[in-house]
Design an enzyme around this catalytic site. Structure first.
Site, PDB file in Angstrom:
ATOM      1  N   LYS A 168       0.821  -1.193   0.000  1.00  0.00           N
ATOM      2  CA  LYS A 168       0.000   0.000   0.000  1.00  0.00           C
ATOM      3  C   LYS A 168       0.863   1.253   0.000  1.00  0.00           C
ATOM      4  CE  LYS A 168      -2.962  -2.548   3.169  1.00  0.00           C
ATOM      5  NZ  LYS A 168      -3.267  -2.644   4.598  1.00  0.00           N
ATOM      6  N   GLY A 169       2.133   1.085   0.323  1.00  0.00           N
ATOM      7  CA  GLY A 169       3.021   2.215   0.595  1.00  0.00           C
ATOM      8  C   GLY A 169       3.153   3.226  -0.530  1.00  0.00           C
ATOM      9  N   GLU A 212       7.222   2.343  -6.561  1.00  0.00           N
ATOM     10  CA  GLU A 212       7.425   1.832  -5.204  1.00  0.00           C
ATOM     11  C   GLU A 212       7.732   2.978  -4.256  1.00  0.00           C
ATOM     12  OE1 GLU A 212       6.826  -0.032  -2.924  1.00  0.00           O
ATOM     13  OE2 GLU A 212       8.100  -1.808  -2.931  1.00  0.00           O
ATOM     14  N   ASP A 213       7.429   2.773  -2.977  1.00  0.00           N
ATOM     15  CA  ASP A 213       7.727   3.813  -1.989  1.00  0.00           C
ATOM     16  C   ASP A 213       9.205   3.827  -1.618  1.00  0.00           C
ATOM     17  OD1 ASP A 213       7.537   1.365  -0.692  1.00  0.00           O
ATOM     18  OD2 ASP A 213       6.223   2.052   0.909  1.00  0.00           O
ATOM     19  N   ASP A 266      14.653  -1.133   0.082  1.00  0.00           N
ATOM     20  CA  ASP A 266      15.378  -1.374   1.325  1.00  0.00           C
ATOM     21  C   ASP A 266      16.385  -2.508   1.060  1.00  0.00           C
ATOM     22  OD1 ASP A 266      15.839  -1.060   4.089  1.00  0.00           O
ATOM     23  OD2 ASP A 266      14.375  -2.582   4.591  1.00  0.00           O
ATOM     24  N   LYS A 268      17.271   3.181   0.336  1.00  0.00           N
ATOM     25  CA  LYS A 268      18.228   3.010   1.439  1.00  0.00           C
ATOM     26  C   LYS A 268      19.325   2.073   0.949  1.00  0.00           C
ATOM     27  CE  LYS A 268      14.997   2.801   5.353  1.00  0.00           C
ATOM     28  NZ  LYS A 268      14.477   1.821   6.340  1.00  0.00           N
ATOM     29  N   PHE A 292      14.369   4.083  10.082  1.00  0.00           N
ATOM     30  CA  PHE A 292      12.998   3.690   9.751  1.00  0.00           C
ATOM     31  C   PHE A 292      12.134   4.934   9.595  1.00  0.00           C
ATOM     32  CE2 PHE A 292       8.799   1.953   9.985  1.00  0.00           C
ATOM     33  CZ  PHE A 292       8.946   0.774   9.281  1.00  0.00           C
ATOM     34  N   VAL A 293      11.532   5.086   8.435  1.00  0.00           N
ATOM     35  CA  VAL A 293      10.766   6.301   8.141  1.00  0.00           C
ATOM     36  C   VAL A 293       9.279   5.996   7.995  1.00  0.00           C
ATOM     37  CG1 VAL A 293      12.649   7.656   7.164  1.00  0.00           C
ATOM     38  CG2 VAL A 293      11.392   6.067   5.690  1.00  0.00           C
ATOM     39  N   ASP A 323       4.282   3.176   6.417  1.00  0.00           N
ATOM     40  CA  ASP A 323       3.628   2.892   7.690  1.00  0.00           C
ATOM     41  C   ASP A 323       4.556   2.223   8.690  1.00  0.00           C
ATOM     42  OD1 ASP A 323       3.746   0.335   6.259  1.00  0.00           O
ATOM     43  OD2 ASP A 323       2.481  -0.406   7.890  1.00  0.00           O
ATOM     44  N   ARG A 333       0.493   6.457   7.669  1.00  0.00           N
ATOM     45  CA  ARG A 333       0.575   6.612   6.208  1.00  0.00           C
ATOM     46  C   ARG A 333       0.118   7.993   5.753  1.00  0.00           C
ATOM     47  NH1 ARG A 333       1.543   1.544   3.933  1.00  0.00           N
ATOM     48  NH2 ARG A 333       0.586  -0.229   4.959  1.00  0.00           N
TER      49      ARG A 333
HETATM   50  P1  IMP Z   1      12.663  -4.525   0.553  1.00  0.00           P
HETATM   51  O1  IMP Z   1      12.095  -5.742  -0.097  1.00  0.00           O
HETATM   52  O2  IMP Z   1      13.480  -4.870   1.769  1.00  0.00           O
HETATM   53  O3  IMP Z   1      13.400  -3.620  -0.380  1.00  0.00           O
HETATM   54  O4  IMP Z   1      11.466  -3.811   1.242  1.00  0.00           O
HETATM   55  C1  IMP Z   1      10.704  -2.876   0.719  1.00  0.00           C
HETATM   56  C2  IMP Z   1       9.469  -2.687   1.579  1.00  0.00           C
HETATM   57  O5  IMP Z   1       9.749  -2.667   2.997  1.00  0.00           O
HETATM   58  C3  IMP Z   1       8.932  -1.332   1.254  1.00  0.00           C
HETATM   59  O6  IMP Z   1       8.048  -1.410   0.156  1.00  0.00           O
HETATM   60  C4  IMP Z   1       8.266  -0.932   2.543  1.00  0.00           C
HETATM   61  O7  IMP Z   1       6.942  -1.399   2.547  1.00  0.00           O
HETATM   62  C5  IMP Z   1       9.058  -1.619   3.625  1.00  0.00           C
HETATM   63  N1  IMP Z   1      10.018  -0.692   4.245  1.00  0.00           N
HETATM   64  C6  IMP Z   1      11.365  -0.695   4.151  1.00  0.00           C
HETATM   65  N2  IMP Z   1      11.928   0.301   4.838  1.00  0.00           N
HETATM   66  C7  IMP Z   1      10.908   0.981   5.399  1.00  0.00           C
HETATM   67  C8  IMP Z   1      10.848   2.151   6.245  1.00  0.00           C
HETATM   68  O8  IMP Z   1      11.846   2.788   6.639  1.00  0.00           O
HETATM   69  N3  IMP Z   1       9.601   2.547   6.609  1.00  0.00           N
HETATM   70  C9  IMP Z   1       8.469   1.907   6.220  1.00  0.00           C
HETATM   71  N4  IMP Z   1       8.480   0.818   5.427  1.00  0.00           N
HETATM   72  C10 IMP Z   1       9.690   0.355   5.034  1.00  0.00           C
HETATM   73 MG    MG Z   2       6.157  -1.069  -0.132  1.00  0.00          MG
END
Ligand code: IMP
Ligand code: MG
Length: 182
Positions: free
Chosen positions: A50-51, A106-107, A110, A138, A159-160, A166, A172
């Site tokens: 949902k981000g 994508e938001d 990570d 990140k 963590f943001v 969220d 959100r």
């Molecule tokens: P990845 O698969 O580890 O790259 O994760 C991506 C997902 O983790 C993002 O789409 C977010 O939903 C969540 N996420 C990663 N870092 C944060 C953060 O700092 N705040 C909130 N959600 C995060």
């Molecule tokens: Mg996401």
């Protein structure tokens, strides 16, 4: 009594990492670049639920090209399985993307596991092209190699919350991006 019940607004104490003005300025810039890159085309923007909802809805209003939108939802792996990179589709697209110019929205990137999986999965459905735009990145947290095609901001490993992001489904709706301290 929780802060919520007490009527206290603890959120205001959280450090603002990016203000809504900074975000809007950058989203406009990205929209200009994307509009140039896709001139004469009608890309399909796929928001990752949902981000990415807030980012996608702001981004498309600054675009000067026609677009379609769709959404996909994926499961976030628990900590225990994060290294396995197992991601599951919870809600799939409504349509075939064959022959389309697809832009995943994508938001935040990570570990890179989610987008790594999505690019592989959507890539196997024969789009004409496939790119990724993320508001936040990140890079320090990567577990797999992944480079977004368009990125709003590189941020440190904190963590943001806010602007769609969220913590336990809260925050959100905040206009600014804030740091959630331990
Ligand atoms: P990845 O698969 O580890 O790259 O994760 C991506 C997902 O983790 C993002 O789409 C977010 O939903 C969540 N996420 C990663 N870092 C944060 C953060 O700092 N705040 C909130 N959600 C995060
Ligand atoms: Mg996401």
């Amino acid at each position: 009594m929780t802060d919520h019940e007490a009527g206290r607004n603890k959120v205001d104490d959280y450090e603002v990492l990016l203000s809504s003005e900074q975000i809007e300025k950058r989203v406009k810039e990205i929209a200009e670049v994307i509009s140039d890159d896709y001139r004469g085309k009608r890309p399909l923007l796929i928001g990752v639920l949902k981000g990415a909802v807030i980012f996608l809805s702001d981004l498309i209003r600054f675009l000067t090209i026609p677009v379609e939108i769709d959404f996909i939802a994926v499961s976030s792996y628990g900590n225990a399985t994060a290294s396995s990179g197992v991601v599951r589709i919870l809600k799939d697209l409504e349509q075939s993307i064959q022959g389309k110019d697809v832009l995943i929205v994508e938001d935040i990137v990570d570990t890179g596991l989610t987008l790594n999986y999505l690019v592989e999965n959507l890539g196997s459905r024969h789009p004409n092209s496939l790119r990724v735009v993320t508001l936040l990145d990140k890079p320090d947290r990567r577990k797999v190699k992944f480079e977004p095609d368009y990125c709003g901001f590189n941020i440190p490993d904190r963590f943001v919350i806010g602007y769609g992001l969220d913590y336990g489904e809260d925050y959100r709706q905040l206009s600014d991006l804030r740091v959630l301290d331990e």
